[in-house]
Design an enzyme around this catalytic site. Structure first.
Site, PDB file in Angstrom:
ATOM      1  N   SER A 316      54.096   7.794  14.564  1.00  0.00           N
ATOM      2  CA  SER A 316      53.176   7.281  13.568  1.00  0.00           C
ATOM      3  C   SER A 316      52.067   8.251  13.172  1.00  0.00           C
ATOM      4  O   SER A 316      52.305   9.194  12.442  1.00  0.00           O
ATOM      5  CB  SER A 316      52.595   5.948  14.042  1.00  0.00           C
ATOM      6  OG  SER A 316      53.611   5.014  14.146  1.00  0.00           O
ATOM      7  N   GLU A 327      54.607  20.259   5.767  1.00  0.00           N
ATOM      8  CA  GLU A 327      54.992  20.291   4.356  1.00  0.00           C
ATOM      9  C   GLU A 327      53.886  20.799   3.432  1.00  0.00           C
ATOM     10  O   GLU A 327      54.172  21.313   2.352  1.00  0.00           O
ATOM     11  CB  GLU A 327      55.439  18.901   3.914  1.00  0.00           C
ATOM     12  CG  GLU A 327      56.703  18.424   4.610  1.00  0.00           C
ATOM     13  CD  GLU A 327      57.202  17.064   4.143  1.00  0.00           C
ATOM     14  OE1 GLU A 327      58.220  16.597   4.689  1.00  0.00           O
ATOM     15  OE2 GLU A 327      56.568  16.477   3.244  1.00  0.00           O
ATOM     16  N   LYS A 341      58.620   6.485  12.988  1.00  0.00           N
ATOM     17  CA  LYS A 341      58.032   5.194  12.611  1.00  0.00           C
ATOM     18  C   LYS A 341      57.355   5.353  11.259  1.00  0.00           C
ATOM     19  O   LYS A 341      56.328   5.999  11.133  1.00  0.00           O
ATOM     20  CB  LYS A 341      57.021   4.750  13.672  1.00  0.00           C
ATOM     21  CG  LYS A 341      56.422   3.388  13.351  1.00  0.00           C
ATOM     22  CD  LYS A 341      57.484   2.303  13.456  1.00  0.00           C
ATOM     23  CE  LYS A 341      56.945   0.940  13.109  1.00  0.00           C
ATOM     24  NZ  LYS A 341      56.600   0.821  11.686  1.00  0.00           N
TER      25      LYS A 341
END
Length: 487
Positions: A316, A327, A341
């Protein structure tokens, strides 16, 4: 989702109004946004007078519910508790969603849940979640009794103190596992790769919510481990970064292994330290495909080379940070695939202290990837040594000559890895195994009995744990990658 520069805002939802508190969080592998009801949620307080005023013609789907309630009240063979009926109806409604992250918590369960995000609590120190009717460990907390006892991510807890917990919600399971400091709890665990369940006895303790641990390695490389995202985590991280800078830090390993989640604002602020200002940290998507984009709040304060460590216990909030830096900042990820998750839950409090949470959003990576049940693959996959996955051995069980079990094999593997020769590593405790245990006891100034139990077992597992830490293959690879950047 709330705007970050406001204390709260009013949000209208199907005629119901809620104040959104400014501490959304991802806890136990899922993201939560606490909601406090400004007005009683009529559709969920059936049993209250307001429910009785709802016209069946307006909500025909509730006719069966009212009819069942009336029949039970009038014709059940003994008196019934209205509160239990209402609680059961709410729980049943959420179970109907067939979503393990949407659950009802009564007052006691809600209290326990709230304690889990406070400065400290008493228990074993492990994040759990319900999955397919089973209670699974997301990750033990760093330094907790659970971690020291050998509890691992993805362990399935099948019973607590000899009583099955199959079918319980995660909050119900927490109530059975948690307890006062100094008391013992016995967990029966099913673990992938193990032929039979493992029994682990853990002494509960106070679990401080201390989330950042730092150390300076060789060659100016700092390692900072973040174990969860609580209210002051980013403050703790900034303090650690300052301390490491004073020690001439030249590169940073950000260790998110075993981090099960925490407060969303802290995750965004942490990612923003490393992601350039204006770049995307994450996206939130509702049922209609509408997206809300959260961008970096970076002020350009961190310029040194960074690598991030993840593993199957990273979930999470830690996955949000890992995906964001990967990214949007091209920071390499090292380790093994993360937990996976990617849904968002809202938690709403009732006036009586109970609450419920339900899945309301997806969260997506900066590039729009949904990692739910997939996890994040590291750029460089590095596994820990095989001996890091050896199963726990209960100190309460005495292993001696002529015993044969999986625990004996695990003990022989541990002895072998620590430089003691137990002979053939199998499931049989023979004379050579006894001799290895005696030598281990002698070297560690323990009572020499040749029997593996109590302090001998604890010391054996601690020694192995220390070896794992000293021979951390993932950290070693992180150091190697950093040195390339530091040249």
């Amino acid at each position: 989702m709330q705007e970050e520069n406001k204390e709260h805002r009013e949000e209208k939802d199907s005629g119901r109004y809620f104040k959104i508190k400014k501490f959304p969080l991802i806890m136990g592998g899922f993201l939560l946004i606490f909601l406090t009801a400004g007005i009683t949620t009529v559709a969920l307080t059936f049993g209250d007078e307001k429910v009785q005023s709802i016209a069946p013609s307006q909500y025909p789907q509730f006719e069966k519910l009212y009819s069942t309630y009336d029949t039970i009240k009038k014709e059940y063979y003994q008196e019934v508790d209205d509160e239990k009926l209402v609680n059961g109806a709410i729980a049943g409604m959420l179970e109907g969603l067939e979503d393990p992250y949407s659950t009802y918590m009564d007052q006691e369960e809600a209290k326990s849940f709230n304690e889990s995000i406070s400065s400290s609590f008493e228990g074993i120190g492990a994040e759990i979640q319900e999955q397919d009717g089973k209670i699974m460990v997301v990750s033990p907390i760093k330094g907790s009794p659970a971690e020291k006892a050998g509890v691992k991510p993805n362990d399935i807890i099948t019973s607590v103190d000899g009583k099955s917990i199959e079918g319980l919600s995660s909050t119900e399971a927490v109530l059975k596992i948690r307890g006062e400091k100094g008391t013992k709890v016995e967990l029966t665990i099913s673990r992938e790769g193990e032929a039979k369940p493992v029994s682990i006895t853990i002494v509960r303790d106070t679990i401080p919510v201390e989330t950042v641990y730092s150390e300076m390695l060789d060659d100016g490389i700092a390692k900072i481990a973040v174990t969860s995202f609580s209210e002051h985590t980013v403050d703790e991280l900034n303090t650690a970064l300052d301390e490491m800078s004073k020690k001439d830090m030249k590169g940073l390993i950000l260790d998110l292994r075993g981090n099960p989640g925490g407060l969303l604002p802290e995750a965004i602020k942490m990612a923003s330290i490393f992601v350039p200002k204006g770049e995307i940290v994450l996206q939130i998507e509702d049922r209609n495909g509408n997206k809300e984009i959260h961008k970096s709040e970076n002020n350009g304060e961190f310029k040194l080379p960074v690598v991030v460590l993840i593993d199957d216990g990273s979930a999470s909030a830690s996955e949000i940070v890992a995906a964001a830096v990967s990214e949007s900042a091209n920071i390499p990820l090292i380790g093994v695939k993360s937990f996976g998750k990617g849904t968002v839950q809202n938690a709403q409090d009732f006036k009586d202290g109970s609450n419920f949470k339900f899945t309301s959003y997806k969260w997506l990576t900066p590039e729009g990837n949904w990692i739910h049940k997939k996890g994040i693959k590291p750029d460089i996959e590095v596994k820990l040594p095989d001996y890091a996955s050896l199963p726990y051995i209960s100190p309460d069980e005495a292993l001696k000559v002529s015993d044969a079990s999986a625990e004996v094999k695990a003990a022989e593997n541990m002895l072998k890895e620590l430089g003691y020769n137990p002979g053939t590593v199998d499931t049989v405790f023979d004379e050579q195994t006894k001799a290895a245990v005696e030598k281990f006891q002698q070297d560690h100034k323990l009572k020499v009995t040749g029997i593996l139990e109590d302090k001998t077992t604890v010391t054996l597992m601690q020694e192995l744990r220390d070896k794992i830490l000293k021979n951390d293959t993932q950290v070693k690879r992180a150091v190697k990658e950093l040195k390339k950047e530091m040249k």
